[in-house]
Design a protein around this motif. Structure first.
Motif, PDB file in Angstrom:
ATOM      1  N   ASP A 434       0.809  -1.234   0.000  1.00  0.00           N
ATOM      2  CA  ASP A 434       0.000   0.000   0.000  1.00  0.00           C
ATOM      3  C   ASP A 434       0.838   1.279   0.000  1.00  0.00           C
ATOM      4  N   TRP A 435       2.147   1.149  -0.025  1.00  0.00           N
ATOM      5  CA  TRP A 435       3.021   2.315  -0.177  1.00  0.00           C
ATOM      6  C   TRP A 435       3.704   2.216  -1.546  1.00  0.00           C
ATOM      7  N   SER A 436       3.943   3.361  -2.171  1.00  0.00           N
ATOM      8  CA  SER A 436       4.720   3.363  -3.417  1.00  0.00           C
ATOM      9  C   SER A 436       5.700   4.530  -3.390  1.00  0.00           C
ATOM     10  N   LEU A 437       6.915   4.282  -3.819  1.00  0.00           N
ATOM     11  CA  LEU A 437       7.937   5.318  -3.846  1.00  0.00           C
ATOM     12  C   LEU A 437       7.692   6.263  -5.019  1.00  0.00           C
ATOM     13  N   GLU A 438       7.759   7.566  -4.744  1.00  0.00           N
ATOM     14  CA  GLU A 438       7.610   8.572  -5.791  1.00  0.00           C
ATOM     15  C   GLU A 438       8.830   8.559  -6.703  1.00  0.00           C
ATOM     16  N   THR A 439       8.604   8.556  -8.008  1.00  0.00           N
ATOM     17  CA  THR A 439       9.700   8.667  -8.984  1.00  0.00           C
ATOM     18  C   THR A 439       9.284   9.629 -10.094  1.00  0.00           C
ATOM     19  N   PRO A 440      10.180  10.482 -10.576  1.00  0.00           N
ATOM     20  CA  PRO A 440      11.515  10.675 -10.001  1.00  0.00           C
ATOM     21  C   PRO A 440      11.429  11.456  -8.694  1.00  0.00           C
ATOM     22  N   ASN A 441      12.447  11.318  -7.876  1.00  0.00           N
ATOM     23  CA  ASN A 441      12.493  12.021  -6.595  1.00  0.00           C
ATOM     24  C   ASN A 441      13.939  12.429  -6.347  1.00  0.00           C
ATOM     25  N   VAL A 447       6.979   9.013  -0.262  1.00  0.00           N
ATOM     26  CA  VAL A 447       6.141   7.816  -0.346  1.00  0.00           C
ATOM     27  C   VAL A 447       4.699   8.228  -0.568  1.00  0.00           C
ATOM     28  N   ASN A 448       4.061   7.644  -1.559  1.00  0.00           N
ATOM     29  CA  ASN A 448       2.643   7.866  -1.807  1.00  0.00           C
ATOM     30  C   ASN A 448       1.839   6.818  -1.038  1.00  0.00           C
ATOM     31  N   THR A 449       0.846   7.289  -0.282  1.00  0.00           N
ATOM     32  CA  THR A 449       0.017   6.369   0.508  1.00  0.00           C
ATOM     33  C   THR A 449      -1.446   6.433   0.080  1.00  0.00           C
ATOM     34  N   GLY A 450      -1.719   7.154  -0.979  1.00  0.00           N
ATOM     35  CA  GLY A 450      -3.071   7.297  -1.506  1.00  0.00           C
ATOM     36  C   GLY A 450      -3.004   8.148  -2.750  1.00  0.00           C
ATOM     37  N   GLU A 451      -4.159   8.447  -3.343  1.00  0.00           N
ATOM     38  CA  GLU A 451      -4.170   9.221  -4.576  1.00  0.00           C
ATOM     39  C   GLU A 451      -3.533  10.591  -4.380  1.00  0.00           C
ATOM     40  N   LYS A 452      -3.834  11.253  -3.250  1.00  0.00           N
ATOM     41  CA  LYS A 452      -3.248  12.562  -2.947  1.00  0.00           C
ATOM     42  C   LYS A 452      -2.707  12.608  -1.527  1.00  0.00           C
ATOM     43  N   SER A 453      -2.282  11.479  -1.027  1.00  0.00           N
ATOM     44  CA  SER A 453      -1.674  11.398   0.306  1.00  0.00           C
ATOM     45  C   SER A 453      -0.233  10.936   0.162  1.00  0.00           C
ATOM     46  N   TRP A 454       0.659  11.563   0.900  1.00  0.00           N
ATOM     47  CA  TRP A 454       2.074  11.253   0.758  1.00  0.00           C
ATOM     48  C   TRP A 454       2.822  11.707   2.010  1.00  0.00           C
ATOM     49  N   PHE A 455       4.039  11.217   2.152  1.00  0.00           N
ATOM     50  CA  PHE A 455       4.955  11.775   3.157  1.00  0.00           C
ATOM     51  C   PHE A 455       6.371  11.759   2.608  1.00  0.00           C
ATOM     52  N   PRO A 464      21.056  18.952  12.666  1.00  0.00           N
ATOM     53  CA  PRO A 464      20.998  17.516  12.970  1.00  0.00           C
ATOM     54  C   PRO A 464      19.566  17.028  13.183  1.00  0.00           C
ATOM     55  N   PHE A 465      18.761  17.093  12.128  1.00  0.00           N
ATOM     56  CA  PHE A 465      17.366  16.668  12.197  1.00  0.00           C
ATOM     57  C   PHE A 465      17.005  15.837  10.974  1.00  0.00           C
ATOM     58  N   LEU A 466      16.116  14.883  11.201  1.00  0.00           N
ATOM     59  CA  LEU A 466      15.436  14.220  10.109  1.00  0.00           C
ATOM     60  C   LEU A 466      14.067  14.897   9.998  1.00  0.00           C
ATOM     61  N   CYS A 467      13.756  15.434   8.830  1.00  0.00           N
ATOM     62  CA  CYS A 467      12.519  16.188   8.636  1.00  0.00           C
ATOM     63  C   CYS A 467      11.466  15.295   7.994  1.00  0.00           C
ATOM     64  N   VAL A 468      10.254  15.359   8.532  1.00  0.00           N
ATOM     65  CA  VAL A 468       9.147  14.569   8.006  1.00  0.00           C
ATOM     66  C   VAL A 468       7.996  15.503   7.643  1.00  0.00           C
ATOM     67  N   ASN A 469       7.559  15.455   6.394  1.00  0.00           N
ATOM     68  CA  ASN A 469       6.381  16.202   5.938  1.00  0.00           C
ATOM     69  C   ASN A 469       5.313  15.201   5.522  1.00  0.00           C
ATOM     70  N   ILE A 470       4.078  15.438   5.987  1.00  0.00           N
ATOM     71  CA  ILE A 470       2.967  14.538   5.672  1.00  0.00           C
ATOM     72  C   ILE A 470       1.792  15.368   5.154  1.00  0.00           C
ATOM     73  N   GLU A 471       1.179  14.917   4.070  1.00  0.00           N
ATOM     74  CA  GLU A 471      -0.082  15.494   3.595  1.00  0.00           C
ATOM     75  C   GLU A 471      -1.037  14.354   3.296  1.00  0.00           C
TER      76      GLU A 471
END
Length: 497
Positions: A434-441, A447-455, A464-471
């Motif tokens: 149910d996850w698919s990697l966005e290409t090209p990136n 990662v796409n988790t739905g038609e218009k959902s991603w992180f 020194p941070f790992l940044c996470v964006n979710i929509e």
């Protein structure tokens, strides 16, 4: 004197007054060293041209509203003149105007130094650097710091440079006024009967109200925080900050303004509010500028940073454009757009969700005032047609949720550790149902988790941070993704999640 750890992207930034546990690391001594390095570098690049034109190398120097600006400017100008370089004292200016000092006929400076720390708190200051080719690359800044380290002595020349005081702020305002008048073509008062509220955040861009809007016939009632104050007492001078956006939104609605413009401290970024209180920043801003540019020239490539929405991609493609989602860092998107144009692929705009925007038609200069002028032109033209040009944003699909978190990486070599974590996660995400990697990136793992959902997971550019964006397209999906990520990252002892 090793200052390489103070390079922030393509600028140098440091702490100029003690604050809590933060010690001063940018004093007059460091500023003099930086000026020597830039002086050596620009002389090496431009001395032959200057001699052929029977003149000395010329450097323009300006500063924003920060308290240390005038003194730092004095130190820089004195240092450069002792090296035989002519200087322009440009006083308080905005960052884009310092670049234009390399372009304007009455200046034609070989280089420029702008004393600013952009939107950072008042205890910071820094310096940005330009030639007529644009802002310096990080490699250029590293190079001239190394030059200063090797040649710190014997830099004083017998024939010293001279100083000329210039009112660059007024000259730049006149340039913007002429741009607006020429584009609209309705005489000297094209903004007549329009009320435009300006919020300068007590930075250096307050001149825009009086010397642009009012000169062009506009009403600036409701404008606020126009007076320069390096303490930034009213709100952080950052168009991304919620408190700043809420402040200009209130000013627009309370004063029945037709449009609101908010600048950061040094004027290279801006955001906007329409008459109904709609926020025009981040994806909205990119969409609106894309609409304007793609109407002028179809098929253009809009280069953005990596955290733009799925809805924005759809919006641009529906208008015949190409969305090229690239990397964070305004210099990264600018360089990518320039590269595409050099390959014969038309790219009119390089823009970050932070509000950094550079137009091909404007030297690919990161310029919040130019962007404001472009939208004012569109405002006037749409009013004449009886429409509201921001209504097109109703067609931009908005996510149900937006989440952004930063996960500390507790490792001295955080960059190596972070890169390994990201690569491991890429392998994990690629196998998950149910996850698919966005290409090209081009940055991190998207990662796409739905038609218009991603992180998106990426390593911070400088910290020194790992940044996470979710929509997400549905409420609650964001928390599900967060729980999944927490479970995955638990195995990494050096991450605090």
């Amino acid at each position: 004197m090793d200052l390489k750890n103070m390079i922030s992207g393509t600028d140098i930034r440091g702490i100029v007054s003690k604050y809590e546990d933060k010690d001063i690391n940018l004093s007059e001594k460091e500023v003099e060293f930086i000026a020597k390095g830039f002086g050596l570098w620009i002389t090496e690049k431009c001395d032959e041209i200057a001699k052929a034109e029977s003149r000395k190398v010329k450097v323009a120097v300006g500063y924003d509203a920060r308290h240390t600006g005038p003194k730092f400017s004095e130190v820089i100008r004195k240092t450069l003149m002792e090296m035989g370089i002519d200087v322009y004292d440009c006083g308080m200016s905005i960052t884009p105007s310092l670049f234009m000092a390399t372009i304007f006929e009455d200046y034609k400076a070989d280089g420029a130094m702008m004393i600013t720390a952009s939107h950072l708190p008042s205890y910071y200051n820094g310096i940005k650097f330009f030639t007529k080719d644009g802002g310096l690359q990080k490699s250029d800044v590293t190079e001239f710091l190394e030059m200063a380290e090797k040649q710190e002595k014997n830099l004083i020349k017998k024939e010293k440079g001279t100083e000329t005081v210039k009112n660059l702020s007024d000259d730049y305002a006149s340039y913007i006024c002429e741009l607006i008048k020429n584009k609209i073509g309705k005489g000297d008062k094209p903004l007549k009967n329009l009320r435009i509220a300006i919020d300068a955040g007590n930075g250096a861009a307050g001149f825009f109200a009086e010397k642009v809007i009012e000169v062009l016939g506009g009403d600036t009632a409701g404008s606020q925080f126009l007076n320069p104050d390096g303490n930034f007492p009213n709100h952080i001078p950052n168009p991304e900050a919620k408190e700043a956006i809420e402040s200009i939104k209130k000013a627009v609605l309370d004063n029945n303004a037709d449009f609101g413009i908010i600048f950061d401290a040094d004027g290279d970024r801006s955001a906007f509010i329409d008459k109904n209180g709609r926020e025009i920043n981040r994806n909205n801003l990119i969409a609106l500028l894309s609409e304007i540019l793609l109407k002028e020239h179809s098929g253009g490539i809009i280069v953005t940073d990596s955290v733009t929405s799925a809805g924005l991609k759809e919006f641009i493609e529906n208008r015949g454009g190409i969305h090229h989602r690239f990397q964070r860092g305004y210099k990264n998107v600018i360089n990518e757009s320039i590269r595409l144009n050099n390959e014969g692929k038309y790219s009119p705009l390089a823009i970050e969700t932070s509000g950094h925007a550079a137009f091909k038609e404007n030297y690919f200069l990161d310029d919040g005032a130019y962007m404001a002028a472009r939208l004012l032109i569109q405002l006037v033209e749409s009013r004449e047609k009886g429409i509201e040009f921001t209504d097109v944003l109703n067609e931009l699909s908005e996510p149900a949720e937006e989440i952004e978190i930063r996960i500390p990486i507790k490792d001295k070599d955080f960059r190596a550790s972070g890169k390994k974590i990201v690569e491991n996660f890429r392998e994990y995400a690629g196998k998950k149902e149910d996850w698919s990697l966005e290409t090209p990136n081009y940055e991190g793992v998207r990662v796409n988790t739905g038609e218009k959902s991603w992180f998106l997971i990426r390593l911070s550019l400088h910290e020194p941070f790992l940044c996470v964006n979710i929509e997400t397209e549905k409420e609650g999906m964001g928390n599900d993704i967060l729980e999944e990520l927490k479970y995955y990252f638990k195995k990494y002892e050096k991450m605090e999640i």
